[in-house]
Write an enzyme that holds these catalytic residues in place. Structure first.
Site, PDB file in Angstrom:
ATOM      1  N   CYS A  65       0.820  -1.211   0.000  1.00 42.06           N
ATOM      2  CA  CYS A  65       0.000   0.000   0.000  1.00 42.06           C
ATOM      3  C   CYS A  65       0.858   1.268   0.000  1.00 42.06           C
ATOM      4  CB  CYS A  65      -0.963   0.095   1.177  1.00 42.06           C
ATOM      5  SG  CYS A  65      -2.212  -1.188   1.190  1.00 42.06           S
TER       6      CYS A  65
ATOM      7  N   GLY B  34       0.242  -0.329  -4.762  1.00 41.33           N
ATOM      8  CA  GLY B  34      -1.129  -0.808  -4.632  1.00 41.33           C
ATOM      9  C   GLY B  34      -1.920  -0.444  -5.860  1.00 41.33           C
TER      10      GLY B  34
ATOM     11  N   ASN C  90      -0.634   1.560   5.788  1.00 41.73           N
ATOM     12  CA  ASN C  90       0.219   0.614   5.073  1.00 41.73           C
ATOM     13  C   ASN C  90       0.759  -0.355   6.106  1.00 41.73           C
ATOM     14  OD1 ASN C  90       3.568   0.826   3.639  1.00 41.73           O
ATOM     15  ND2 ASN C  90       2.042  -0.750   3.421  1.00 41.73           N
ATOM     16  N   GLY C  91       0.499  -1.640   5.910  1.00 42.59           N
ATOM     17  CA  GLY C  91       0.960  -2.650   6.849  1.00 42.59           C
ATOM     18  C   GLY C  91      -0.158  -3.631   7.118  1.00 42.59           C
TER      19      GLY C  91
ATOM     20  N   TYR D 279      12.124  -5.589  -3.897  1.00 43.50           N
ATOM     21  CA  TYR D 279      11.037  -5.555  -4.883  1.00 43.50           C
ATOM     22  C   TYR D 279      10.054  -4.397  -4.734  1.00 43.50           C
ATOM     23  CZ  TYR D 279       6.410  -6.823  -6.749  1.00 43.50           C
ATOM     24  OH  TYR D 279       5.177  -6.787  -7.350  1.00 43.50           O
TER      25      TYR D 279
END
Ligand SMILES: O=P(O)(O)OC[C@H]1O[C@H](OP(=O)(O)OP(=O)(O)O)[C@H](O)[C@@H]1O
Ligand SMILES: NC(=O)CC[C@H](N)C(=O)O
Ligand code: SF4
Ligand SMILES: [Mg+2]
Length: 435
Positions: free
Chosen positions: A2, A28, A95-96, A235
């Site tokens: 995200c 995302g 985010n997480g 990545y």
């Protein structure tokens, strides 16, 4: 992963958040959403450009935004999420992944609480609401100190904007001055694209409050214990992003060089598996002297396959095509950053062989992914990770390569140390998780 964004006291907040989220699109692709002051929102499934259109512009100078890659709750729910509390209105973009979300949701429901979404993110709002303080800032600090991991969040309240990272700093978060206000973003590249110069990486275990007529106020709510996600370097992040002051592209190149040090394969050409395999392939090529070639062409209108919730094989087939003129009659060394589910590599090897390559070798510049991630990556089951089920011989047969090599765990760790990145998580490689 995200991507999250926040702005405080900036002209046309909607447009600025749009620009930040566009730079963070690789984090995302499922949905995008914006909330601006007055808590008006624009949300939709799909990419930033199709959701946050100029026709849907809402005026305002403060706001937050989100691009989602779901890890918890249903696929079609969209962040940020907003709620009314006794302490004012609050909106959160996250985010997480909250590791004990099931238990925490149950605990809240057993105490009579109700949820409007199935997202783990909503727990943060509940903890804010039930915190034993009247003051909203103290309530947020209390909530954050009680939720261990994993989160980087932006929070819009009637009276402030806040940005926080969990004590491990698993997911990234930055802010910078812009016009007379501030912008927050998951990756520093999104701030640099907008012309910001002095960029601050938010410290793990702290929350930064942005209020009118005051400089940002940094409050520590938990002791710092750095375990930054090393896969961000491999990545997730863009190559032009930096964490701990270290550039992602440079780390990927160093991983590629290290792979050559460990496995000196002979081939006519090195071919990167685009996009994220490019920097590592360059490192391998530079270290080995084997020329790098453009053997796979990438369709730029197709996004990332790994973070798609379904039809990944079809996406890989449409996304990458073999360039026969380059590959025919050659011994080809394909370099990619990772093999996770194994969706990509066997299709690529097949393509390269069909294009006439004499031999196909595969080099991966990270170790085998053997463990799930519960910190914001949708790999919560071990069974879906191809390297957790097969030894290297079986993996080589599965991908159909003449030889498959990975970077060792020791080599991987050494590259981060040499690059000056300390305190990383590599749980999905060595099963040593922060929580
Ligand atoms: O083993 P798998 O489950 O297939 O996952 C690994 C692949 O997915 C990612 O690429 P992706 O297409 O998502 O993005 P990229 O264009 O940034 O490389 C990654 O770079 C690998 O190529
Ligand atoms: N990848 C993420 O950061 C996901 C955030 C949140 N857990 C969600 O599913 O929406
Ligand atoms: S387990 Fe892997 S993907 Fe998850 S935070 Fe750790 S390094 Fe990153
Ligand atoms: Mg890839």
């Amino acid at each position: 992963m995200c991507g999250i964004a926040g702005v405080w006291n900036v002209d046309e907040a909607y447009n600025v958040i749009h620009d930040v989220l566009l730079t963070l699109q690789h984090r995302g692709q499922q949905s995008a959403g914006v909330v601006v002051n007055g808590f008006r929102s624009v949300k939709g499934e799909g990419l930033v450009e199709s959701v946050l259109t100029s026709e849907r512009y809402i005026p305002g100078t403060k706001g937050i935004g989100h691009v989602r890659y779901s890890t918890y709750g249903s696929l079609d729910e969209i962040q940020p999420i907003t709620a009314h509390t006794l302490k004012g209105r609050i909106s959160v973009a996250h985010n997480g992944n909250i590791v004990d979300a099931d238990e925490k949701r149950r605990f809240i429901m057993e105490s009579g609480g109700i949820f409007a979404t199935t997202l783990d993110t909503e727990i943060i709002i509940h903890y804010f609401s039930i915190a034993p303080y009247e003051n909203p800032r103290e309530s947020l600090q209390w909530a954050l100190s009680r939720i261990k991991a994993a989160y980087s969040i932006v929070v819009l309240h009637d009276t402030f904007l806040a940005a926080a990272r969990d004590s491990f700093g698993i997911r990234p978060l930055f802010y910078a001055k812009f016009q007379d206000g501030y912008i927050i973003a998951s990756e520093d590249v999104a701030l640099r694209v907008l012309g910001c110069e002095e960029i601050t990486e938010i410290e793990p275990g702290t929350v930064v409050f942005f209020t009118d007529n005051n400089p940002p106020e940094i409050v520590r709510f938990a002791k710092r214990d750095d375990r930054f996600c090393s896969f961000e370097f491999v990545y997730f992040a863009r190559p032009d992003s930096n964490f701990y002051g270290v550039n992602v592209h440079e780390v990927r190149k160093a991983l590629g060089r290290k792979l050559y040090e460990e496995h000196k394969l002979q081939a006519d050409i090195v071919v990167p598996v685009l996009d994220s395999g490019f920097s590592g392939a360059l490192g391998y090529s530079q270290a080995s002297g084997i020329p790098i070639e453009y053997g796979l062409i990438r369709n730029h209108y197709i996004g990332r396959s790994f973070i798609m919730p379904k039809n990944r094989q079809d996406i890989v087939r449409r996304k990458l095509a073999a360039l026969n003129a380059v590959l025919e009659g050659k011994e080809v060394l394909l370099i990619d950053d990772s093999i996770v589910r194994g969706t990509t590599m066997n299709l690529i090897v097949e393509m390269v062989k069909e294009a006439g390559a004499k031999k196909v070798y595969v080099g991966i510049h990270s170790p085998p992914v053997i463990g799930p991630c519960n910190y914001g990556i949708d790999t919560s089951r071990r069974s879906e990770l191809i390297a957790s089920q097969n030894d290297i011989q079986k993996l080589q047969e599965y991908v159909g390569a003449n030889k498959l090599v990975y970077l060792s765990i020791e080599g991987y760790r050494e590259v981060f140390e040499n690059c000056g990145v300390r305190g990383i998580c590599m749980g999905c490689f060595d099963l040593n998780y922060p929580v």
